[in-house]
Motif scaffolding. Structure first.
Motif, PDB file in Angstrom:
ATOM      1  N   GLU A 124       0.839  -1.199   0.000  1.00 39.34           N
ATOM      2  CA  GLU A 124       0.000   0.000   0.000  1.00 39.34           C
ATOM      3  C   GLU A 124       0.871   1.245   0.000  1.00 39.34           C
ATOM      4  O   GLU A 124       1.767   1.398   0.831  1.00 39.34           O
ATOM      5  N   GLU A 126       1.439   5.296   0.420  1.00 40.16           N
ATOM      6  CA  GLU A 126       0.855   6.440   1.117  1.00 40.16           C
ATOM      7  C   GLU A 126       1.555   7.717   0.674  1.00 40.16           C
ATOM      8  O   GLU A 126       2.761   7.722   0.422  1.00 40.16           O
ATOM      9  N   ALA A 137       5.812   9.609  -2.409  1.00 38.26           N
ATOM     10  CA  ALA A 137       4.991   8.482  -1.981  1.00 38.26           C
ATOM     11  C   ALA A 137       5.897   7.482  -1.292  1.00 38.26           C
ATOM     12  O   ALA A 137       7.073   7.318  -1.661  1.00 38.26           O
TER      13      ALA A 137
END
Length: 213
Positions: A124, A126, A137
């Motif tokens: 994932e 972020e 990121a």
């Protein structure tokens, strides 16, 4: 953290004026190997091997194996678009704190988190803001790599990746931190985040001959 600044021109030794230069502050016991061009890579590898085996003349097999592994890691990094490879030689209580950082230049636009997630392949992503470099990121993942399986390690590697848009370019700078030290992974992640937070950009009017420290 015992810092050593590094400045690297992303577009080669004979880069034109105004090309972006990235700077990182790394612990002083991290060794930097420039991956491009190949002659600088080979010279840096040879220098590291001489340093690590200084005064050791009775371990030719170990020396040759270490050199082969180091050259393999550097060549693999270069094939992935890497411009620099950092290796940690930090120790705590006589125990090596193994870690690496591969800095790569990706021919991609940083136009959305979805696109960055596609580059990362898993995990994932972020959004984060780096103090000097701005938007980026971040991805944290843990996996058993081919190298850890080959060595018979029971631990997973902890990997932290940062994706940062290159100043004034349609490219992405990728910082890939990795450590096999699962028992102290959280502390190593804090160190990785601290190094990433030092990333900064400058235009390369005065940096036309490549990396300097």
């Amino acid at each position: 953290m015992g810092a050593v600044p590094e400045r690297t021109n992303l577009y080669g030794e004979q880069a034109v004026r105004q090309t972006p230069v990235f700077g990182l502050i790394t612990p002083e016991d991290w060794y930097r190997i420039p991956l491009q061009p190949s002659d600088r890579r080979e010279a840096s590898i040879s220098a590291l091997i001489r340093r690590q085996f200084a005064g050791v003349d009775d371990q030719p097999v170990l020396r040759r194996k270490a050199e082969e592994q180091l050259r393999g890691a550097a060549e693999a990094g270069a094939e992935r678009g890497g411009v620099a490879l950092y290796l940690s030689f930090l120790e705590a209580g006589g125990i090596p704190l193994s870690a690496s950082l591969l800095v790569s230049l990706l021919d991609e636009k940083f136009d959305s988190l979805d696109a960055v997630a596609a580059l990362s392949g898993s995990g994932e992503v972020e959004p984060v803001t780096l103090p000097a470099a701005g938007r980026a990121a971040r991805l944290l993942r843990r996996e058993r790599t081919k190298e850890s399986r080959r060595l018979g390690s029971e631990f997973q590697d902890t990997i932290v990746e940062y994706f940062v848009p290159v100043l004034d370019r349609d490219n992405v700078l990728m910082l890939t931190f990795s450590t096999p030290l699962e028992p102290i992974a959280d502390a190593m992640v804090e160190l990785f985040d601290a190094v990433a937070a030092t990333l900064r950009w400058r235009r390369g009017e005065e940096e036309t001959t490549g990396a300097q420290g």
